[in-house]
Motif scaffolding. Structure first.
Motif, mmCIF file in Angstrom:
data_model
loop_
_atom_site.group_PDB
_atom_site.id
_atom_site.type_symbol
_atom_site.label_atom_id
_atom_site.label_comp_id
_atom_site.label_asym_id
_atom_site.label_seq_id
_atom_site.Cartn_x
_atom_site.Cartn_y
_atom_site.Cartn_z
ATOM 1 N N ALA A 95 0.748 -1.324 -0.037
ATOM 2 C CA ALA A 95 -0.173 0.243 -0.211
ATOM 3 C C ALA A 95 1.363 1.172 0.592
ATOM 4 C CB ALA A 95 -1.022 0.019 1.646
ATOM 5 N N ARG A 96 1.591 1.182 1.108
ATOM 6 C CA ARG A 96 2.798 2.170 0.654
ATOM 7 C C ARG A 96 3.706 2.320 -0.188
ATOM 8 N NH1 ARG A 96 7.670 1.612 4.629
ATOM 9 N NH2 ARG A 96 8.174 0.367 3.375
ATOM 10 N N SER A 97 3.672 1.608 -1.507
ATOM 11 C CA SER A 97 4.224 2.025 -3.350
ATOM 12 C C SER A 97 3.145 2.610 -3.756
ATOM 13 C CB SER A 97 4.743 0.453 -3.315
ATOM 14 O OG SER A 97 5.757 0.223 -2.073
ATOM 15 N N LEU A 98 1.926 1.322 -3.088
ATOM 16 C CA LEU A 98 0.759 1.830 -4.078
ATOM 17 C C LEU A 98 0.454 3.447 -4.583
ATOM 18 C CD1 LEU A 98 -0.773 -1.368 -4.777
ATOM 19 C CD2 LEU A 98 0.533 -0.776 -5.814
ATOM 20 N N ILE A 99 0.303 3.799 -3.045
ATOM 21 C CA ILE A 99 -0.178 5.612 -2.439
ATOM 22 C C ILE A 99 0.235 6.337 -3.922
ATOM 23 C CG2 ILE A 99 0.688 5.989 -0.903
ATOM 24 C CD1 ILE A 99 -1.417 6.216 0.167
ATOM 25 N N LEU A 100 1.690 6.335 -3.716
ATOM 26 C CA LEU A 100 2.313 7.226 -4.547
ATOM 27 C C LEU A 100 2.001 7.115 -6.193
ATOM 28 C CD1 LEU A 100 6.162 6.505 -2.711
ATOM 29 C CD2 LEU A 100 3.992 8.122 -2.900
ATOM 30 N N ARG A 101 0.933 6.310 -6.396
ATOM 31 C CA ARG A 101 0.563 5.433 -8.201
ATOM 32 C C ARG A 101 1.313 5.582 -9.255
ATOM 33 N NH1 ARG A 101 -3.961 10.312 -7.628
ATOM 34 N NH2 ARG A 101 -5.417 8.666 -6.593
ATOM 35 N N PRO A 102 3.136 4.658 -8.369
ATOM 36 C CA PRO A 102 4.236 4.817 -9.655
ATOM 37 C C PRO A 102 3.352 4.128 -11.073
ATOM 38 C CG PRO A 102 3.655 2.803 -8.316
ATOM 39 C CD PRO A 102 2.492 3.933 -7.707
ATOM 40 N N ASN A 103 4.394 4.516 -12.085
ATOM 41 C CA ASN A 103 4.112 4.073 -13.287
ATOM 42 C C ASN A 103 4.949 2.226 -13.570
ATOM 43 O OD1 ASN A 103 2.962 5.977 -14.303
ATOM 44 N ND2 ASN A 103 5.398 7.190 -14.629
ATOM 45 N N VAL A 104 5.656 2.680 -12.761
ATOM 46 C CA VAL A 104 6.407 0.842 -12.731
ATOM 47 C C VAL A 104 5.795 0.226 -11.184
ATOM 48 C CG1 VAL A 104 8.219 -0.441 -12.967
ATOM 49 C CG2 VAL A 104 7.674 1.341 -14.738
ATOM 50 N N LEU A 105 5.780 -0.807 -11.395
ATOM 51 C CA LEU A 105 6.056 -1.239 -9.629
ATOM 52 C C LEU A 105 7.280 -2.547 -9.727
ATOM 53 C CD1 LEU A 105 4.889 -1.343 -7.024
ATOM 54 C CD2 LEU A 105 3.293 -3.338 -7.731
ATOM 55 N N LEU A 106 8.277 -2.720 -8.726
ATOM 56 C CA LEU A 106 9.492 -3.775 -8.509
ATOM 57 C C LEU A 106 8.856 -4.532 -6.966
ATOM 58 C CD1 LEU A 106 12.313 -0.787 -9.293
ATOM 59 C CD2 LEU A 106 11.074 -2.235 -11.008
ATOM 60 N N LEU A 107 9.339 -5.586 -7.100
ATOM 61 C CA LEU A 107 9.031 -6.129 -6.008
ATOM 62 C C LEU A 107 10.066 -7.533 -6.220
ATOM 63 C CD1 LEU A 107 5.609 -7.044 -7.046
ATOM 64 C CD2 LEU A 107 5.971 -5.816 -5.268
ATOM 65 N N ASP A 108 10.879 -7.737 -5.275
ATOM 66 C CA ASP A 108 12.489 -8.019 -5.171
ATOM 67 C C ASP A 108 11.661 -9.547 -3.606
ATOM 68 O OD1 ASP A 108 14.470 -9.246 -5.036
ATOM 69 O OD2 ASP A 108 15.798 -7.010 -4.508
ATOM 70 N N GLU A 109 11.359 -10.803 -4.125
ATOM 71 C CA GLU A 109 11.081 -11.292 -3.520
ATOM 72 C C GLU A 109 9.903 -11.012 -1.977
ATOM 73 O OE1 GLU A 109 13.315 -14.415 -2.963
ATOM 74 O OE2 GLU A 109 15.111 -13.990 -4.667
ATOM 75 N N PRO A 110 9.148 -10.817 -2.460
ATOM 76 C CA PRO A 110 8.447 -9.834 -1.353
ATOM 77 C C PRO A 110 7.696 -11.200 -0.384
ATOM 78 C CG PRO A 110 6.751 -9.854 -3.689
ATOM 79 C CD PRO A 110 8.238 -10.209 -4.042
ATOM 80 N N PHE A 111 7.555 -11.853 -0.763
ATOM 81 C CA PHE A 111 7.085 -12.651 0.097
ATOM 82 C C PHE A 111 7.588 -13.945 0.559
ATOM 83 C CE2 PHE A 111 3.668 -12.712 -3.856
ATOM 84 C CZ PHE A 111 3.267 -11.570 -2.636
ATOM 85 N N GLY A 112 8.848 -13.587 0.137
ATOM 86 C CA GLY A 112 10.410 -14.342 1.330
ATOM 87 C C GLY A 112 10.033 -14.829 2.228
ATOM 88 N N ALA A 113 8.961 -13.997 3.400
ATOM 89 C CA ALA A 113 9.621 -14.359 4.806
ATOM 90 C C ALA A 113 8.786 -15.089 5.237
ATOM 91 C CB ALA A 113 9.962 -13.164 5.189
ATOM 92 N N LEU A 114 7.336 -15.212 4.311
ATOM 93 C CA LEU A 114 6.230 -15.575 4.557
ATOM 94 C C LEU A 114 6.015 -16.900 4.835
ATOM 95 C CD1 LEU A 114 3.114 -13.337 2.337
ATOM 96 C CD2 LEU A 114 5.057 -12.487 4.610
ATOM 97 N N ASP A 115 4.795 -17.579 5.507
ATOM 98 C CA ASP A 115 5.008 -19.427 5.529
ATOM 99 C C ASP A 115 3.955 -19.719 4.002
ATOM 100 O OD1 ASP A 115 1.991 -19.260 5.576
ATOM 101 O OD2 ASP A 115 2.583 -19.293 7.501
ATOM 102 N N LYS A 116 4.342 -21.115 3.996
ATOM 103 C CA LYS A 116 3.691 -21.457 2.740
ATOM 104 C C LYS A 116 2.108 -21.069 2.180
ATOM 105 C CE LYS A 116 2.882 -25.412 -0.402
ATOM 106 N NZ LYS A 116 2.367 -24.714 -1.482
ATOM 107 N N GLN A 117 1.305 -21.396 2.993
ATOM 108 C CA GLN A 117 -0.455 -20.929 3.293
ATOM 109 C C GLN A 117 -0.616 -19.012 3.001
ATOM 110 O OE1 GLN A 117 -2.452 -22.268 6.431
ATOM 111 N NE2 GLN A 117 -4.001 -22.847 4.960
ATOM 112 N N LEU A 118 0.668 -18.794 3.399
ATOM 113 C CA LEU A 118 0.305 -16.990 3.097
ATOM 114 C C LEU A 118 0.721 -16.554 2.132
ATOM 115 C CD1 LEU A 118 -1.068 -15.347 5.134
ATOM 116 C CD2 LEU A 118 1.119 -14.679 6.333
ATOM 117 N N ARG A 119 1.784 -17.149 1.549
ATOM 118 C CA ARG A 119 2.319 -17.501 0.432
ATOM 119 C C ARG A 119 1.522 -17.318 -1.032
ATOM 120 N NH1 ARG A 119 8.803 -17.762 -0.446
ATOM 121 N NH2 ARG A 119 8.125 -17.859 -2.164
ATOM 122 N N ASP A 120 0.897 -18.237 -0.703
ATOM 123 C CA ASP A 120 -0.331 -18.651 -2.290
ATOM 124 C C ASP A 120 -1.327 -17.705 -1.675
ATOM 125 O OD1 ASP A 120 1.540 -21.074 -2.532
ATOM 126 O OD2 ASP A 120 -0.154 -22.257 -1.763
#
Ligand code: ATP
Ligand code: MG
Length: 359
Positions: free
Chosen positions: A145-170
């Protein structure tokens, strides 16, 4: 128009080449995944788009604008990292509006956009919570949300789910993809998880040692890998030596793992002994009747919805075979003799070249 283009982009750290001559266009609204083993240059590629790392050579464009020398804060790019990096002493609301405050956006506008952003990531009720009072998935959504609120033209996500367990990742995978489609935002997603890449992406760009090896849809890179590295990296594989024993027209007859198969001859085939890729799910095990290639089951592992077998053919080749567990399948046991039923259309002759680039 917010397509993103890398033009001959390289980045060296001293002698180390982190990214080598990257040429890639991410279309407007596309979800493209950078996939590859640790150290292959994924994060470096993203950081060059965000402006935190300067390319050693080459240029980067958003739309038609050359942003190579534009300051990071002027690039209209949203960034989300693995370890969300929320400010621990600020509420959810304060975290999300932080960028707007820095940009001196008025209070009323901040409130409107905060509501909108929290609604997008379904956190409306948690605006006054502190980060420590949130689950990992909720924290990750605050970062989004902190990224999207700035209404960027491009979104870059670097392993954003790495720290989450499998169910939450899915769950987060599906949420993020739905949100990305809804907003139509051009996105580069970085992961080294091939399942994540396959299930989310419009296209996947596979890198190895700083070089792009293949760019294609999930199906293309899985079915027609550009080289052995990709064949092995994308899912389970049998990579087997084959012998050409006959040819006629566009077909060739090969012998592989004791089986004789007639397959389409690819135009690039220039060896009498090519290596072929056969995915484990394209081989089925039948009762050992008739003249087909025989094999012995040497291992059987049960995974609920599927069974993984290792079988050894009569010429000594070991193959992996996966079978869905449904009542109609023949389910041999360890030690049993079986007949290999290999779908000829599933035999893919591996290109010999080590790296290829299909823009
Ligand atoms: N600041 C730096 N100084 C020196 N070398 C660096 C620096 N940043 C990255 N590298 C090197 O550049 C190469 C690419 O690194 P990068 O972080 O882009 O890999 P990655 O694909 O994101 O890997 P991972 O999956 O482990 O995050 C590596 O060999 C790395 O050691
Ligand atoms: Mg990285």
């Amino acid at each position: 128009m917010s397509k993103l283009t890398f033009e001959n982009v390289s980045r060296y750290y001293g002698e180390t080449c982190a990214v080598a001559d990257l040429n890639l266009t991410v279309s407007d609204g596309e979800f493209l995944t950078l996939l590859g083993p640790s150290g292959c240059g994924k994060t470096t590629s993203l950081r060059m788009v965000s402006g935190f790392v300067e390319p050693t050579s080459g240029r980067i464009f958003i739309g038609d604008a050359d942003i190579t020398n534009v300051l990071p804060e002027k690039r209209s790019i949203g960034l989300v990292f693995q370890n969300y990096a929320l400010f621990p002493h600020m509420t959810v609301g304060e975290n999300v509006t932080f960028g707007l405050k820095m940009a001196k956006v008025g209070k009323a506008e901040q409130e409107t956009r905060l509501k909108e952003a929290l609604k997008l990531v379904q956190l409306e009720g948690l605006v006054d919570r502190m980060p420590r009072e949130l689950s990992g998935g909720q924290q990750q959504r605050v970062a989004l949300a902190r990224s999207l609120i700035l209404r960027p033209n491009v979104l870059l996500l670097d392993e954003p789910f790495g720290a989450l367990d499998k169910q939450l990742r899915d769950y987060m995978r599906a949420e993020l993809r739905a949100l990305q489609i809804e907003l139509g935002i051009t996105t580069i997603f970085v992961t080294h998880d091939q399942d994540e890449a396959m299930s989310m992406s419009d296209r996947i760009c596979i890198m190895n040692h700083g070089h792009v090896n293949q760019i294609g849809t999930p199906e293309e890179v899985y079915r027609t890998p550009a080289n052995k590295f990709i064949a092995e990296f994308m899912g389970q594989s049998n990579i087997l030596p084959a012998n050409i024993v006959g040819s006629g027209g566009k077909m060739v007859t090969i012998r592989v793992a004791g089986a004789t198969l007639e397959i389409d001859a690819p135009s690039y085939m220039d060896s009498e002994q090519p290596e072929v890729l056969i995915r484990p799910e394209r081989i089925s095990l039948q009762p050992p009747k008739g003249t087909g290639a025989k094999a012995k089951v040497i291992d059987k592992q049960y995974f609920g919805s599927l069974i993984e077998y290792a079988v050894e053919s009569q010429d000594g080749t070991t193959l992996s075979v996966t079978a869905a567990t449904n009542n109609s399948n023949h389910e041999p046991s360890e030690g049993d003799m079986v007949m290999l039923d290999i779908d000829a259309s599933a035999v893919f002759v591996l290109p010999q070249r080590e790296a290829s680039h299909r823009p």
